[in-house]
Design a protein around this motif. Structure first.
Motif, short mmCIF file in Angstrom:
data_model
loop_
_atom_site.label_atom_id
_atom_site.label_comp_id
_atom_site.label_asym_id
_atom_site.label_seq_id
_atom_site.Cartn_x
_atom_site.Cartn_y
_atom_site.Cartn_z
N ALA A 1 0.82 -1.21 0.00
CA ALA A 1 0.00 0.00 0.00
C ALA A 1 0.85 1.27 0.00
N PHE A 2 2.18 1.11 -0.15
CA PHE A 2 3.08 2.25 -0.11
C PHE A 2 4.00 2.27 -1.32
N GLY A 3 4.44 3.47 -1.66
CA GLY A 3 5.42 3.64 -2.73
C GLY A 3 6.59 4.42 -2.19
N LEU A 4 7.75 4.20 -2.77
CA LEU A 4 8.96 4.92 -2.39
C LEU A 4 9.22 6.00 -3.44
N HIS A 5 9.50 7.22 -2.96
CA HIS A 5 9.70 8.37 -3.84
C HIS A 5 11.05 9.03 -3.55
N TYR A 6 11.65 9.65 -4.56
CA TYR A 6 12.88 10.41 -4.35
C TYR A 6 12.62 11.66 -3.53
N SER A 7 11.45 12.26 -3.70
CA SER A 7 11.13 13.53 -3.06
C SER A 7 9.69 13.51 -2.58
N GLN A 8 9.41 14.32 -1.58
CA GLN A 8 8.03 14.42 -1.12
C GLN A 8 7.15 15.13 -2.14
#
Length: 113
Positions: free
Chosen positions: A41-48
């Protein structure tokens, strides 16, 4: 809302890091509570400020960064998955239909590493 530090193996993928970060967040009893404890249910991002999540199958060592933001997909937070949308065209369609475009809605982010 403090950073979450995770020691990752060189062989880990983005999905492995997300699973470890969610497990550590829950284990430590951090606040705010997560909308789900399922790592999918989560994704990883470089930036907010990035709407595009990283590929879950990509190796952590190949990303060129040591700091990421963990973001619940909108479906986990009660809406459509922003990270899988086709960007502006999808937002324009939603705006034309009378709904708020996804990029204008608030997205909660949790820093990791």
């Amino acid at each position: 809302m403090w950073p979450l530090h995770v020691m990752a193996s060189a062989e880990w993928t983005v999905a492995d890091l997300v699973a470890a970060a969610v497990a550590l967040y829950v284990k430590e009893g951090r606040r705010p509570l997560l909308p789900s404890t399922d790592p999918a249910a989560f994704g990883l991002h470089y930036s907010q400020f990035s709407l595009e999540s990283l590929n879950p199958k990509e190796k952590i060592m190949e990303l060129g960064s040591r700091s990421f933001f963990l973001c619940p997909t909108s479906s986990a937070a009660g809406g459509q998955d922003v990270s899988s949308s086709s960007g502006t065209a999808n937002g324009v369609i939603r705006a034309a239909s009378g709904k708020t475009p996804a990029w204008l809605s608030y997205m909660a982010f949790w820093p990791t590493m």
